[in-house]
Scaffold this motif. Structure first.
Motif, PDB file in Angstrom:
ATOM      1  N   VAL A 331       0.800  -1.367  -0.052  1.00 24.48           N
ATOM      2  CA  VAL A 331      -0.019  -0.029   0.059  1.00 24.48           C
ATOM      3  C   VAL A 331       0.838   1.228   0.101  1.00 24.48           C
ATOM      4  O   VAL A 331       1.808   1.371   0.730  1.00 24.48           O
ATOM      5  N   THR A 332       0.481   1.886  -1.072  1.00 15.01           N
ATOM      6  CA  THR A 332       1.196   3.461  -0.900  1.00 15.01           C
ATOM      7  C   THR A 332       0.153   4.446  -0.186  1.00 15.01           C
ATOM      8  O   THR A 332      -0.955   4.667  -1.110  1.00 15.01           O
ATOM      9  N   THR A 333       0.716   5.305   0.556  1.00 15.88           N
ATOM     10  CA  THR A 333      -0.230   6.366   0.886  1.00 15.88           C
ATOM     11  C   THR A 333       0.554   7.647   0.689  1.00 15.88           C
ATOM     12  O   THR A 333       1.475   7.753   0.778  1.00 15.88           O
ATOM     13  N   ALA A 334      -0.353   8.306  -0.251  1.00 18.07           N
ATOM     14  CA  ALA A 334       0.285   9.474  -0.912  1.00 18.07           C
ATOM     15  C   ALA A 334      -0.438  10.905  -0.544  1.00 18.07           C
ATOM     16  O   ALA A 334      -1.670  10.854  -0.263  1.00 18.07           O
ATOM     17  N   MET A 335       0.479  11.904  -0.227  1.00 17.67           N
ATOM     18  CA  MET A 335      -0.203  13.055   0.165  1.00 17.67           C
ATOM     19  C   MET A 335       0.492  14.296  -0.597  1.00 17.67           C
ATOM     20  O   MET A 335       1.804  14.039  -0.854  1.00 17.67           O
ATOM     21  N   LYS A 336      -0.230  15.138  -1.388  1.00 15.82           N
ATOM     22  CA  LYS A 336       0.574  16.253  -2.039  1.00 15.82           C
ATOM     23  C   LYS A 336      -0.253  17.547  -1.625  1.00 15.82           C
ATOM     24  O   LYS A 336      -1.373  17.593  -1.657  1.00 15.82           O
ATOM     25  N   LEU A 337       0.684  18.639  -1.629  1.00 17.46           N
ATOM     26  CA  LEU A 337       0.337  19.779  -1.371  1.00 17.46           C
ATOM     27  C   LEU A 337       0.608  20.606  -2.621  1.00 17.46           C
ATOM     28  O   LEU A 337       1.728  20.788  -2.836  1.00 17.46           O
ATOM     29  N   GLY A 338      -0.042  21.114  -3.298  1.00 17.31           N
ATOM     30  CA  GLY A 338      -0.047  22.148  -4.382  1.00 17.31           C
ATOM     31  C   GLY A 338      -0.444  23.399  -4.242  1.00 17.31           C
ATOM     32  O   GLY A 338      -1.515  23.730  -3.607  1.00 17.31           O
ATOM     33  N   PHE A 339       0.309  24.468  -4.716  1.00 17.59           N
ATOM     34  CA  PHE A 339      -0.114  25.819  -4.561  1.00 17.59           C
ATOM     35  C   PHE A 339       0.561  26.376  -5.883  1.00 17.59           C
ATOM     36  O   PHE A 339       1.169  26.132  -6.490  1.00 17.59           O
ATOM     37  N   ALA A 340      -0.207  27.558  -6.053  1.00 18.14           N
ATOM     38  CA  ALA A 340       0.153  28.666  -7.292  1.00 18.14           C
ATOM     39  C   ALA A 340      -0.471  29.968  -6.969  1.00 18.14           C
ATOM     40  O   ALA A 340      -1.619  30.128  -6.429  1.00 18.14           O
ATOM     41  N   TYR A 341       0.223  31.001  -7.079  1.00 23.36           N
ATOM     42  CA  TYR A 341      -0.049  32.311  -6.775  1.00 23.36           C
ATOM     43  C   TYR A 341       0.622  33.395  -7.942  1.00 23.36           C
ATOM     44  O   TYR A 341       1.866  33.092  -8.080  1.00 23.36           O
ATOM     45  N   SER A 342      -0.014  34.414  -8.390  1.00 30.38           N
ATOM     46  CA  SER A 342       0.619  35.447  -9.258  1.00 30.38           C
ATOM     47  C   SER A 342       0.107  36.616  -8.875  1.00 30.38           C
ATOM     48  O   SER A 342      -0.994  36.963  -8.440  1.00 30.38           O
ATOM     49  N   SER A 343       0.820  37.704  -8.955  1.00 32.28           N
ATOM     50  CA  SER A 343       0.678  39.242  -8.834  1.00 32.28           C
ATOM     51  C   SER A 343       1.175  39.926  -9.712  1.00 32.28           C
ATOM     52  O   SER A 343       2.375  40.052  -9.816  1.00 32.28           O
ATOM     53  N   GLY A 344       0.462  40.480 -10.698  1.00 31.68           N
ATOM     54  CA  GLY A 344       1.169  41.322 -11.588  1.00 31.68           C
ATOM     55  C   GLY A 344       2.209  40.206 -12.504  1.00 31.68           C
ATOM     56  O   GLY A 344       1.794  39.141 -12.969  1.00 31.68           O
ATOM     57  N   PRO A 345       3.359  40.611 -12.839  1.00 31.99           N
ATOM     58  CA  PRO A 345       4.443  39.723 -13.490  1.00 31.99           C
ATOM     59  C   PRO A 345       5.288  38.845 -12.736  1.00 31.99           C
ATOM     60  O   PRO A 345       5.492  37.715 -13.342  1.00 31.99           O
ATOM     61  N   PHE A 346       4.728  38.556 -11.406  1.00 33.31           N
ATOM     62  CA  PHE A 346       5.680  37.706 -10.600  1.00 33.31           C
ATOM     63  C   PHE A 346       4.580  36.402 -10.005  1.00 33.31           C
ATOM     64  O   PHE A 346       3.172  36.773 -10.085  1.00 33.31           O
ATOM     65  N   TYR A 347       5.151  35.308 -10.130  1.00 31.57           N
ATOM     66  CA  TYR A 347       4.480  34.258 -10.000  1.00 31.57           C
ATOM     67  C   TYR A 347       5.136  33.094  -9.216  1.00 31.57           C
ATOM     68  O   TYR A 347       6.586  33.139  -9.133  1.00 31.57           O
ATOM     69  N   VAL A 348       4.475  32.312  -8.411  1.00 31.92           N
ATOM     70  CA  VAL A 348       5.190  31.131  -7.696  1.00 31.92           C
ATOM     71  C   VAL A 348       4.219  30.034  -7.602  1.00 31.92           C
ATOM     72  O   VAL A 348       2.891  29.971  -7.725  1.00 31.92           O
ATOM     73  N   TRP A 349       4.661  28.946  -7.822  1.00 32.15           N
ATOM     74  CA  TRP A 349       3.779  27.539  -7.757  1.00 32.15           C
ATOM     75  C   TRP A 349       4.730  26.482  -7.288  1.00 32.15           C
ATOM     76  O   TRP A 349       5.818  26.555  -7.147  1.00 32.15           O
ATOM     77  N   GLY A 350       4.217  25.441  -6.975  1.00 39.30           N
ATOM     78  CA  GLY A 350       4.959  24.097  -6.690  1.00 39.30           C
ATOM     79  C   GLY A 350       4.006  23.138  -6.117  1.00 39.30           C
ATOM     80  O   GLY A 350       2.759  23.245  -5.738  1.00 39.30           O
TER      81      GLY A 350
END
Length: 780
Positions: A331-350
């Protein structure tokens, strides 16, 4: 044989229901999104993403057998513009719903009733700040639907043999020996889908659900290609989607669930039925979308059970695929936290993933034969393991204009890592990437563009587990007691010079507006894959084996490997893509695309998408035998693809549509079996994979037969009181050519191109959809 399929066709609440082409737009250029507003309902694809990609999405290649939604239940393997299928990401309303365990696949299946818009986003497009992949947009709907399918309707098209004689040499059934008349196909199945959109607490709640009960039939072959029997697979998949959007629109909450049960996991990539695994999976995601961003948490449980843990495996597979198809129970138990954010020309995600592995058994043995005779055994070991895998990016992007010249750019820093509980073989890479394009947007009807990109690639689950000493290790011992092979993370170390992989890309093309309703696009592409991973022996290969007659035979010394970046081979992709499509017609839609391309490289040993791909690693690639005729076409290589699709409404409420696709088959290498005087066996390539190095007429090179698929659909809407009823009739693989999908690996295949099995047969799908009458009269 009758198959019940139940599905729903999506329409917006308050809009005219179904069947309109006005928002159906497609652009296949790498600096633009490929957009299909109503592709799933207007064109004949059985409301299946896999069928849609096969029939109308020229940039995408589905690498497992597909017709009429046959591969919908499988973990997706879709290559986009020559990139590895493991790189494909899946998005729903901005949330990354890519599967944390099965690279390249989607965790969730969005019910058709909730699907409004299908978009392919390309890595080369600088306006696409996320990973390359498939993005779906959802909406609310009121619908309930049902399908019934004849899984095998009629036989081979009467002109199949002369068509094959004209274009590609002898038909599979004319070769010696001929393939078995049995074919993999649908069995009795059903699908149910419901959707509702209601007012709730000063907002709207959209709910949709879909339940599939699918039966498929696979063929079971002996090591020499003889048919042993037909094996059914039962699969159940239940998916649901709930989205709450308050009237003020400052946020939205999405909840996705998916429950899957399968009998023959991995059969789609060449594992024989006894070698496949049973899968029980539950996954759920809770996500919040807010202004400029998304945050989602996915939790999943994957229970893999061997159908027969003690099955006997012959060294040589009948199709040259799945040469070591061993998956541990557990059995594999998987957890994933994903996020994304942008403001004007700047962005971050992962996204950050945690995979917790708990084996059902920690040691077992697997008998091995050679051409049916006893040879030895594999001894396997596994224990509790855990991996952390991350992919993160921060960047800035924008657009600058100077008259008709438009420059678009995306400059970013990327970080990817993989670590495991043992603390050994930790991988972490920081890199920079750049995507940029120049285009002339005010140059009459022609828009030329130039696009370049350097894209660092993320680490995958497959890589993380391959270097984990705890996850899985194995030792091959001959019947006389000699140990001749060791594989698994216990035997792997890291090269001191190891670097993260990158893809360098360049595209030159133009988009031409031919008239108000017609457009044409053309582009040439080139990609260079640098720093891709491979396993190599730690030290000179002569320490680990003997070379006799140019063939390497593994010796008794314990093997030690390094994860490296091969310096002598950088896989390449080069292509020409042409496409034309309509825009804005109310009763007519047409699209056509042509691609001529090759993807060439040296990969791990074997055939199929789990070997001939730049992102796949295996200890088999460390042997010098893998280099012998190893530089050849990758599995995603298709020398020619031609796709044509059209839809027409001759009268109100009636749509007739058809799609046709021609492509040559997947690259394939025959294998030679070599035996040392002391009994050791080694496999070598008999030929290169695919067409770049050998082409003869009639087709006799190592590329399987071409595929020609035609789907046709008729859809009609009735109105009764306050209800709309839509009736559908669809024929998948209408012109059943009965062409091959696998060839026999061995003397019969080498001498006569003998086919192992042939395409899925024609299937007929009937459907009915019921929804509340929404007004609007005729199709627009």
């Amino acid at each position: 044989m009758v198959t019940w399929w139940l599905f729903a066709v999506a329409t917006s609440t308050g809009a005219a229901g179904g069947f309109t082409a006005e928002t159906f737009e497609q652009v296949g250029l790498v600096d633009s999104d490929y957009v299909a507003e109503r592709a799933l309902e207007l064109l004949p694809g059985t409301f299946s993403l896999s069928s849609t990609f096969e029939m109308i999405a020229g940039p995408a290649v589905v690498l497992v057998e597909e017709s009429g939604g046959f591969s919908d239940i499988d973990p997706e393997k879709v290559a986009i513009y020559g990139d590895s299928w493991t790189s494909t990401r899946w998005f729903v309303d901005g949330f990354d719903v890519s599967d944390p365990l099965f690279d390249g696949a989607a965790t969730f299946r969005v019910p058709t009733a909730a699907t409004q818009r299908l978009v392919l986003r390309f890595a080369e497009n600088p306006t696409n700040a996320r990973r390359q992949g498939v993005a779906l947009t959802t909406r609310g709907a009121h619908a309930a639907s049902a399908w019934v399918t004849l899984g095998e309707a009629g036989g081979r098209f009467p002109l199949a043999l002369p068509i094959m004689d004209l274009f590609s040499g002898r038909h599979a059934t004319e070769r010696t020996p001929p393939p078995t008349p049995e074919r993999r196909r649908f069995g009795p199945s059903f699908r149910l889908e419901l959707a509702e959109d209601v007012a709730l607490a000063s907002g709207r709640l959209a709910i949709s659900a879909r339940v599939d009960r699918l039966e498929r039939r696979y063929l079971d072959f002996a090591w020499d290609g003889a048919l042993r029997g037909v094996e059914p697979e039962l699969a159940t998949r239940a998916s649901s989607l709930a989205t709450y959007r308050p009237d003020h629109g400052r946020y939205a909450i999405t909840w996705l669930t998916d429950v899957t049960s399968r009998d023959q996991l991995f059969a789609e990539v060449g594992h024989q039925p006894t070698e496949a695994s049973r899968l029980g999976r539950f996954a759920t995601m809770l996500g919040v979308a807010f202004e400029g961003g998304h945050l989602g948490l996915t939790v999943g449980r994957y229970d893999l059970r061997a159908r027969d843990r003690g099955f006997v495996r012959d060294i040589v597979g009948p199709d040259g695929e799945a040469l070591s198809p061993f998956e541990p129970d557990g059995v594999t138990t998987a957890m994933k936290l994903g996020f994304a954010y942008s403001s004007g020309p700047f962005y971050v995600w992962g996204d950050e993933r945690a995979l917790l592995w708990s084996p059902r058994i920690d040691a077992w043995s697997q008998p091995v034969t050679f051409q049916g005779a006893p040879y030895g055994r594999w001894d396997f070991a596994t224990r509790d393991a855990a991996q952390m895998i991350g992919d993160h990016r921060v960047g800035v992007r924008g657009t600058a204009r100077d008259g008709p010249l438009v420059a678009t750019y995306d400059l970013f820093a990327a970080h990817t890592h993989a670590a495991n509980r043992t603390g050994r073989n930790t991988l972490a890479f920081i890199d920079v990437g750049l995507k940029a394009s120049l285009s002339l947007t005010n140059w009459g009807p022609v828009r030329p563009f130039l696009s370049i990109a350097k894209t660092p690639m993320p680490l995958t689950t497959q890589v993380a587990r391959a270097v984990d000493p705890a996850y899985l290790s194995a030792r091959l011992t001959l019947d006389d007691g000699r140990t001749v092979n060791d594989v698994g993370g216990r035997f792997v170390g890291l090269d001191d010079r190891l670097a993260g992989p990158n893809v360098y890309r360049a595209a030159l093309g133009l988009d031409i507006t031919l008239s108000e309703h017609w457009r044409f696009g053309a582009q040439g592409l080139f990609k260079l894959f640098r720093g891709h991973f491979a396993l190599d022996y730690d030290g000179d290969a002569s320490r680990y084996g003997d070379t006799v007659g140019g063939v390497f035979y593994s010796n008794e010394r314990e093997k030690s490997y390094l994860l490296t970046n091969p310096n002598d081979d950088h896989p390449v992709y080069f292509a020409l893509h042409l496409d034309a499509s309509t825009r804005g017609y109310e009763r007519f839609y047409f699209t056509a695309s042509f691609a001529a391309y090759n993807a060439v490289g040296t990969t791990t040993f074997g055939n199929g998408p789990t070997a001939n791909d730049v992102a796949i690693i295996s200890a088999a690639g460390a042997s010098p035998n893998a280099d012998r005729l190893g530089l050849a076409a990758l599995d995603l290589d298709r020398a020619f693809i031609l796709e044509v699709a059209a839809a027409y409404s001759p009268v109100d409420d009636l749509w007739i549509s058809a799609s046709a696709r021609h492509r040559d088959g997947q690259p394939f290498a025959f294998l030679d079996v070599n035996r040392h005087g002391d009994g050791r066996v080694a496999l070598t390539y008999h030929s290169n994979r695919g067409s770049p190095f050998q082409y003869q007429r009639p087709l006799a090179g190592p590329r399987e037969d071409f595929h020609l698929g035609v789907d046709a659909q008729v859809a009609y809407r009735l109105r009764a009181d306050d209800q709309e009823v839509e009736l559908w009739l669809l024929a998948a693989n209408l012109l059943d050519m009965d062409n091959e999908i696998h060839e026999v690996n061995g003397p019969a295949g080498i001498d006569g191109r003998a086919a192992l099995e042939t395409q899925l047969p024609r299937s007929i799908h009937f459907g009915v959809t019921v929804r509340p009458q929404t007004g609007g009269g005729a199709s627009r």
